[in-house]
Structure formats: structure tokens, C-alpha cells
Design a protein around this motif. Structure first.
Motif, short mmCIF file in Angstrom:
data_model
loop_
_atom_site.label_atom_id
_atom_site.label_comp_id
_atom_site.label_asym_id
_atom_site.label_seq_id
_atom_site.Cartn_x
_atom_site.Cartn_y
_atom_site.Cartn_z
N LYS A 153 -18.74 98.39 51.21
CA LYS A 153 -19.26 97.45 50.31
C LYS A 153 -20.07 96.46 51.01
N ILE A 154 -21.54 96.70 50.90
CA ILE A 154 -22.24 95.66 51.77
C ILE A 154 -23.29 94.73 50.72
N GLY A 155 -23.07 93.46 50.86
CA GLY A 155 -23.68 92.44 50.19
C GLY A 155 -24.77 91.82 51.31
N VAL A 156 -25.85 91.42 50.90
CA VAL A 156 -26.85 90.83 51.64
C VAL A 156 -27.03 89.25 51.63
N VAL A 157 -27.06 88.74 52.71
CA VAL A 157 -27.34 87.19 52.59
C VAL A 157 -28.72 86.92 53.45
N ILE A 158 -29.23 85.88 52.59
CA ILE A 158 -30.56 85.43 53.18
C ILE A 158 -30.53 84.08 53.12
N PRO A 159 -30.57 83.25 54.20
CA PRO A 159 -30.55 81.98 54.54
C PRO A 159 -32.05 81.43 54.27
N VAL A 160 -32.22 80.35 53.30
CA VAL A 160 -33.60 80.11 52.99
C VAL A 160 -33.88 78.74 53.05
N TYR A 161 -34.81 78.35 53.75
CA TYR A 161 -35.33 76.69 53.78
C TYR A 161 -36.89 76.86 54.11
N LEU B 105 -24.69 91.75 55.04
CA LEU B 105 -25.88 92.16 55.95
C LEU B 105 -26.87 90.72 56.01
N GLN B 106 -26.88 90.33 57.39
CA GLN B 106 -27.76 89.01 57.27
C GLN B 106 -29.37 89.40 57.69
#
Length: 261
Positions: free
Chosen positions: A10-18, A95-96
Motif C-alpha cells: 500500500k503505497i502513498g506518495v510524498v512531495i515536499p514543496v517549497y 514514495l518520495q
């Protein structure tokens, strides 16, 4: 940790945003085409970017979660905020991927498929660069590669600086519960080395990386290079007392490989 399975994680995605207000809409749209839940972590962005993120989250209320840092805390802290959120929501893997559009989102399915076969491993992006990569950045990466090979006493991690990878959340949660990981540009390298020290397999997956002509880079040459140098020094001394274990593990792997039919 070499167990295999055909059950999909069960994969989730992480997107760091600046302050990536120009790139993030297209990146998010491409990620969502893979049917994965996505966590946007606003790491203290300006009001323009914050408004864009608000709109994106409102447009996709079931697929997108928006988390915020009141001030900029660094890429590493942003990624960890997203990974902890996914773990709390029952996801097994995170998932990064970066927000600036340099990573090939079409490869998400390849990362996910490999993670399904090796659920206890980190699936680590190994960049294939085109002509857009700044030569100074490309050459500088090799110094970090050498230090990582020294600090792991192996070539298991081919590239530690690519922000496109899948983590098994259980081992990341266990690691970060007892070990402070770098919060800024040192994060990507340090977490891979420390997971490797704990026996987590790192599988390197080639993926195309481009540097958009109008991309926004937050790499601060003097500050971040000093931070990365300090990290390598700390990891080096950490490697020294782990060296017997690392060498024993490496020898055992060589023996198993030689005995395999």
C-alpha cells in the motif's frame, strides 16, 4: 531482508514543496494518474505557492492531503512529515518524489512493481541524466558517492542523492524513533546509509532525470555543502565502529552468492 512476495504494497506518495508553484500542478497531475494517494507537504512556502497548493488540494479532496510547516524546516523534515502521516494512515510504503519536475513520473509504476517483489527493500532511484544537468552538480555528486561507498563499505548504494525512491515505512519509523536524521539536503544520503547499516536492502533502479530550464533550486552552495561534509564526517566515525559487522555481513553475502546454484 530478502523476502519476496507478489502482494502489492500500500503505497502513498510524498512531495515536499517549497516555492514550486509553477511546477507542482503538472507534477501532481502526473503522479495522480497512477492512482496513488498523495501527500503534499508545504515546507513554509510563500503565499503564492501556498495558494496554489490550497487549490490543488481542494480540486482533489479524496486523493490529496495537504500538510503544512509554519516555517521552512528543510526537505528532510518535510519528507519525514509526509512519511509519518502515511504510516499513521495505514500505508506500508512511501514514495518520495521532488516537486520541481525533474523526475520521470512514468517510472512510478516500475518503482511500485519492484517494491511489490521486494517489500522490505528501499527502491532507490539511480539517475540517468540528459544534457540539461549542470556539470558542476554532476561532478560534485561523485564525491558524495565515494563517501557513501566508504561509509557503507560497499557499492550497494549507487546514488544516494536522488529524491525519487520508495521506503518501507516500518523500518523508517523504527530508525527515526531513535536516530535524528538530517533535516535538509543531507537527508537523502543519511537516511539511506543508516538504513543500510541496519541491514535494509537497497535496490537501485535506473530512472531518467532532467533539470528543467526554469526549475527552482534551493541548494545553497556554501551552507549545504558544509552540512553535507559534516554529515559524511559523522557517518565515517559511525562506520568505524560498525566496520566488523559490515564486513561480516559482506562476507556472508559473498559466501551465499558463491554457494547459490
Amino acid at each position: 531482508m530478502n523476502a519476496t512476495t507478489t502482494e502489492a504494497p500500500k503505497i502513498g506518495v510524498v512531495i515536499p514543496v517549497y516555492n514550486h508553484e509553477r511546477a507542482i500542478p503538472d507534477v501532481l497531475q502526473a503522479v495522480l494518474q497512477h492512482g496513488l494517494h498523495c501527500v503534499l507537504v508545504d515546507d513554509g512556502s510563500n503565499s503564492t505557492c501556498a495558494a496554489v497548493l490550497d487549490q490543488l488540494a481542494a480540486n482533489h479532496p479524496r486523493q490529496v492531503a495537504l500538510l503544512r510547516h509554519g516555517v521552512n524546516r528543510g526537505k528532510g523534515d518535510a519528507v519525514m512529515t509526509g512519511l509519518r502521516h502515511l504510516a499513521q494512515q495505514g500505508y506500508s510504503h512511501g514514495l518520495q518524489i521532488d516537486a520541481d519536475g525533474q523526475h520521470d513520473t512514468a517510472d512510478i509504476s516500475r518503482f511500485a512493481a519492484l517494491s511489490a517483489v521486494h517489500p522490505h527493500a528501499v527502491i532507490n532511484g539511480c539517475p540517468i541524466y540528459d544534457a540539461s544537468v549542470p556539470k558542476g552538480r554532476l561532478y560534485a555528486r561523485y564525491l558524495t558517492h565515494v563517501w557513501v561507498w566508504i561509509n557503507t563499505l560497499s557499492f550497494d548504494i549507487r546514488d544516494s542523492m536522488c529524491g525519487f525512491r520508495i521506503y518501507p515505512l516500518a523500518v523508517v519509523t523504527t530508525l527515526t524513533a531513535t536516530q535524528k536524521i538530517g533535516s535538509r539536503m543531507d537527508f537523502d544520503t543519511e537516511i539511506l546509509v543508516r538504513l543500510h547499516w541496519r541491514g535494509v536492502q537497497v535496490i537501485n533502479l535506473p530512472t531518467r532525470v532532467r533539470y528543467p530550464a526554469d526549475g527552482v533550486s534551493h541548494f545553497r552552495v556554501w551552507f549545504d555543502n558544509a552540512l553535507i561534509s559534516r554529515m559524511h564526517a559523522v557517518l565515517f566515525f559511525g562506520m568505524l565502529w560498525r566496520a566488523p559487522l559490515l564486513l561480516t555481513r559482506k562476507l556472508s553475502a559473498m559466501v551465499r552468492g558463491a554457494a547459490a546454484p
